[in-house]
Design an enzyme around this catalytic site. Sequence first.
Site, mmCIF file in Angstrom:
data_model
loop_
_atom_site.group_PDB
_atom_site.id
_atom_site.type_symbol
_atom_site.label_atom_id
_atom_site.label_comp_id
_atom_site.label_asym_id
_atom_site.label_seq_id
_atom_site.Cartn_x
_atom_site.Cartn_y
_atom_site.Cartn_z
ATOM 1 N N SER A 1 0.837 -1.203 0.000
ATOM 2 C CA SER A 1 0.000 0.000 0.000
ATOM 3 C C SER A 1 0.866 1.244 0.000
ATOM 4 C CB SER A 1 -0.905 0.018 1.239
ATOM 5 O OG SER A 1 -0.166 0.395 2.391
ATOM 6 N N ASP A 2 0.344 2.324 -0.600
ATOM 7 C CA ASP A 2 0.974 3.608 -0.329
ATOM 8 C C ASP A 2 0.761 3.925 1.150
ATOM 9 O OD1 ASP A 2 2.289 6.023 -0.612
ATOM 10 O OD2 ASP A 2 1.190 6.607 -2.406
ATOM 11 N N TRP A 3 1.570 4.812 1.666
ATOM 12 C CA TRP A 3 1.597 5.050 3.109
ATOM 13 C C TRP A 3 0.256 5.640 3.584
ATOM 14 C CZ3 TRP A 3 5.216 2.496 1.385
ATOM 15 C CH2 TRP A 3 6.391 2.198 2.054
#
Length: 816
Positions: free
Chosen positions: A219-221
């Site tokens: 996932s992106d942060w």
Amino acid sequence: MSVDKIAVPPLEEQLRLFAGLDAWNFPGVPSMDIPPMQVADCGHGVTLVAPPYGSASCFPTSVGMAATWNPALIEEVGAALGRETRAKNCRMLLGPMVNLHRLPCGGRNYETFSEDPVLAGKMASAIIRGIQSEGTSACIKSFACNNQQFDQKKISAEVDPRTLRELYLKIFAIAFREADPWAVMTCYNPINGEYPGDSREWLQGVLRDEMGFDGFIVSDWTALQGEGAIQSSCDMEMPGPGKVLTAERLRDALDRGLIDEAEIQRRMQRLIDLYEKCEPARKGERYSPPELDSPRHRAVAQRAAEEAITLLKNDGAVLPLDRSRIKRLAVIGPNAANARLGGGGSASVSPYFSISPLQGIRDLVGDDAEVLFAEGCSQGSNLPTVHADYLAPSGSDFGKGLTAEYFEVKKFLADDAPSVTQTDAQIDFSWGWASPATGLPRNDYVVRWTGKLRLPQPGKYRFSIATQEGIGRVDFDGETVIDCWNDFDEGNFESAYANLSGEFELEITKAREVELLVIYRKTKTRGGMHFGWETPFSQDPIEEAVELAKTCDAVVIAGGLSNQFEGGACDRKFFELPGRQAELIRRVAAANPQTVVVLKNGTPVDYRDWLDSVPALLEAYYPGQAGGAAIANVLFGEVNPSGKLPDTHPNCWEEVPSMHYYPGENGKTDYGEGLMVGYRHYDTAGLAPVFPFGFGLSYTTFEIGAPQLVGTLHEGGEIALTVPVTNTGDRAGKEVVQIYLEWVNPPAGRPPRALIDFAKVKVAPGETREAMFAIPYRELLTYNPASAAWELEHHEFNICVGNSSRSLQRIPLPLN
């Protein structure tokens, strides 16, 4: 290794593998003796956010890499990035970012490649191959349609199935086919109302089943939203500790039958496969040794910058500048004395060194010419910068600048020694998200400048500071005269994001020197500090630049943008050059007809007020640490420019159809322009942009001969294409042969042509070389939403060959 060949870790251990240990480390697998894995950010350099901090080589940003149209060179850049990532004890680089340039105001366009999915896909493939050739995992991002920064975490990209696959997913499809990236990162934004990281339809259905990606998904942060991520096929939640893919929530999902243990083992296997791919690098096997700031990395950074630089105008052959005839050269502009390494955001690199255009030109011409500098104007409303002529480091002479001490905040507060001490020529910094010096964290630092300030004549002086997301102070002779420091509230969230400014007036009756202290502390995300003045002997800075230009044999104006105007969470707010740059260019060019403009920027700018006034224009993008040297080499003909535009440069934002849907409303942004992005729109509408996609001039001339197709194209096959290229000029150069597929009488909504391949060819004067291509049948297929399949929906095509989207010759494509 495979879990079926070893003792499978206990289920409770497996459940703890899918969320980060912290912000920058994936968990290890203790029972298999697999240690945690640290990752690093950025795509044009290595940004290490966690200790140990440090600098890295800074290459041109991705839009500049795309302007080279040279995948072999960018693969070298990728290999250097792979070695530097390992030198930082990391095994994954969170890049490249590949999202399409849908909007000319896109804040992260500088960090991605192009408006065209084929150019973007092939350049992404090149850098991925290079990164992974050195045992470092690339992580292609952001899947998908992350095309604007405005409200990016909430606004849904509403895009039809055909446009989605033929433009926005095509970049990923090319990279999967040509480079096999080991990891993919999800995006922040929903697509058609669904967050991909939370959607099994997107990650399992589209990414894995339809597009065939079998690697690791992260996932992106903070991009995961809720329970949907448990079933979505996402393998790692970042940052850690997780909130969704936790052991407790995964155990609950197993108990409720939302997932089964086989799915847990599939995800664990992908994690182990990723670690195994990087494992030889950790053991030092098969790959080059880790490497930082080496001679070959410096060389490839400069070559990439040189090949990116694009010559857009050269009336009267003003360029290259003739060193034998220029004895006095003016270098002017807000980007002349500053290297300008990129837009703002997480893609910020702290290099070991950086070369401004002013320094690069002075280094190249040496004693052959006098090189004089005037800022002319700032990029914003700041007073002119206090320059080194009036500053002296502690215990040294005037003309060198100030002593600069760089601290971690905790060390500064404890009155410890600085991490770095150096001399800074002036205080005009926009570090953005990057660390300002080797060994410092990028989010938590203080800079203290000390020395003497010379006030050379009596009269009234006005001084100012301007901070970016930080606090600052100025002391004269031990007394605070500008205070944007002491009222800072540590507990106030909004205060930490503030940009502060302050002024002070001083009138003196005779010349004097003062003991100077200027101090800055970064409080949030973007760092920067400016110290300026207005003096009794000041004239309008543009007037000063004009007067200088009149006395010189030639002028170079370095302007454009910076990380103050574009970057992560910051789309461009206006099309015009910021500050008084357009006025500066017009007036200096009127004073000296031998005026060359060099732009540094990630997105196109407004040319309307000034382009006709200058004979020559170079686009340098954000060229990285060696940018100033590269610019100098191109200006003086040491290097023949060979860059080509990766984007169409519009006359105005209003003529770009996607801008009519920006930024969106009611939580949605409609991709209502469909396939009409970039040159596709201009070709369909019959409009002429300022500069077309693929355009770029040279100091030599080329002739692209008649293309020849060999054979007939049939289903599942490919057809050979040869294109002769002759250098008809008097110096060696490189030409980019561009191949477009053209639909004869295309249906409504279908642009007339699209790029399908390209090749960069080096040709000596008088020489003819052949560029060779293999055109596969799949390039003829389009996506049919009714059947959810790629089909041959059209049956009459031409092949178009040329050196830009508006300079083409065509031949019919024979089909079986």
